[in-house]
Design an enzyme around this catalytic site. Structure first.
Site, PDB file in Angstrom:
ATOM      1  N   ASP A  25       0.817  -1.168   0.193  1.00  0.00           N
ATOM      2  CA  ASP A  25       0.254  -0.166   0.012  1.00  0.00           C
ATOM      3  C   ASP A  25       1.430   1.166  -0.013  1.00  0.00           C
ATOM      4  O   ASP A  25       2.395   0.946   0.857  1.00  0.00           O
ATOM      5  CB  ASP A  25      -0.870  -0.302   1.491  1.00  0.00           C
ATOM      6  N   GLU A  27       0.622   5.532   0.377  1.00  0.00           N
ATOM      7  CA  GLU A  27       0.188   6.566   0.557  1.00  0.00           C
ATOM      8  C   GLU A  27       0.544   8.033  -0.827  1.00  0.00           C
ATOM      9  O   GLU A  27       2.456   8.128  -0.699  1.00  0.00           O
ATOM     10  CB  GLU A  27       0.091   7.387   2.193  1.00  0.00           C
ATOM     11  N   HIS A 162      -6.164   4.658   6.025  1.00  0.00           N
ATOM     12  CA  HIS A 162      -5.701   5.206   5.260  1.00  0.00           C
ATOM     13  C   HIS A 162      -4.160   6.004   5.519  1.00  0.00           C
ATOM     14  O   HIS A 162      -3.650   6.849   5.376  1.00  0.00           O
ATOM     15  CB  HIS A 162      -6.116   6.776   4.575  1.00  0.00           C
ATOM     16  N   ASP A 167      -3.208  -0.363   6.505  1.00  0.00           N
ATOM     17  CA  ASP A 167      -3.514  -1.143   5.164  1.00  0.00           C
ATOM     18  C   ASP A 167      -3.493  -2.033   4.671  1.00  0.00           C
ATOM     19  O   ASP A 167      -3.645  -3.057   3.855  1.00  0.00           O
ATOM     20  CB  ASP A 167      -3.507   0.170   4.392  1.00  0.00           C
TER      21      ASP A 167
END
Length: 322
Positions: A25, A27, A162, A167
């Site tokens: 994951d 961001e 998030h 995540d």
């Protein structure tokens, strides 16, 4: 759902399945080609989905961090974080020889591949697996294709949405039973090829003739291919976008319009140049501006969202109906 016990797993596990996975994951500062990664997490799993280890890092994006209200990472927090080239080797060690697994894997892969291209390196990834596509293959009874819905189906508790590390943990825990269910049913995994991206190469020799320059890279002039998916109809509030939907844009956007349209096409959506009764959604930051598209959208009852809301929707586009 009946899951495999260890004995059954050993006896029936498909030999064609990958030998290891990297659940990822990231961001980011946004969704455009020039946006950057601000944090990344990887859970390494063995062939049967068991966790081997995990890793997390902040990344200094060398620019404004973007939607802080989503990822919670401010400029002050990221100021002392390593640059991507400084973590690329460790990241590579986590990815090497494994299938990259992510929720909406195309987005994560493209952001990662662009960071590697900027660092003049290539990510050691040859295949990716999208857990949205896998859940569709398994016909899981999900209300939508959000990560939280997949997690809830398998009883996985989300602690910090998030946050890249949480995540990735949630996805790893939801992927394991998904993988085992696929093995039990003999489902072919929806693996896709990962091709390195080169539009961020700095060498002029790599810039093709006739390309259009933008800040930070080049974009070849080209005609957009036709959307391969049928139009499933209008966007419905609190539901995800679905591949094939016709999306129109009106007015100024903070992200370069062409880049936003590229991201739309990459997600499997159709960019509409006008608004009609068939238009699924209008994206505009000023619905009362009186533009022809806004006026038609109001007349036809076409759903309207602003750019920020659309950016959220692009992260969870549902696959087209099979």
């Amino acid at each position: 759902m009946t899951m495999l016990d260890d004995r059954t797993t050993a006896a029936t596990w498909p030999t064609a399945y990958p030998q290891g996975y990297a659940v990822v994951d990231v961001e980011t500062t946004g969704l455009a080609r020039d946006d950057r990664i601000v944090s990344a997490a990887v859970y390494r799993l063995d062939a049967r989905g068991e966790v081997e280890d995990h890793w997390y890092t902040l990344v200094n994006p060398e620019r404004d961090p973007g939607p802080v209200w989503i990822h919670g990472l401010t400029s002050d927090v990221l100021e002392g974080a390593p640059l991507f080239p400084e973590i690329a080797e460790e990241f590579s060690a986590r990815l090497d020889g494994r299938v990259l697994v992510a929720h909406n894997a195309m987005f994560d892969w493209q952001m990662i591949a662009r960071e590697y291209a900027r660092a003049e390196r290539t990510a050691p990834v040859r295949q990716r697996l999208c857990t949205i596509a896998l859940s569709k293959e398994l016909s899981l009874p999900l209300p939508n294709h959000k990560l939280e819905s997949l997690a809830a189906h398998f009883g996985v508790v989300q602690q910090r949405a998030h946050n890249a590390l949480d995540d990735a943990r949630v996805l790893a825990e939801a992927f394991r039973p998904s993988l085992r269910a696929a093995a039990e049913r003999g489902v072919r995994l929806p693996l896709l090829e990962c091709r390195p991206l080169t539009e961020w190469a700095s060498s002029p020799a790599r810039t093709p003739a006739g390309s259009a320059y933008r800040a930070g890279g080049w974009r070849p002039s080209r005609k957009r291919p036709a959307c391969p998916y049928p139009n499933p109809g209008r966007y419905e509030t609190d539901k995800p976008l679905k591949q094939g939907m016709r999306v129109a844009f009106s007015g100024d956007t903070s992200v370069d319009r062409e880049l936003l349209e590229d991201r739309t096409v990459e997600a499997g959506l159709h960019v509409a140049t006008s608004v009609s009764r068939l238009t699924s959604l209008l994206v505009t930051n000023d619905p009362d501006a009186g533009t022809s598209k806004a006026v038609k959208a109001k007349a036809f009852g076409t759903p309207v969202v602003d750019e920020a809301a659309y950016a959220h929707l692009l992260r969870d586009v549902a696959p087209a109906d099979g």
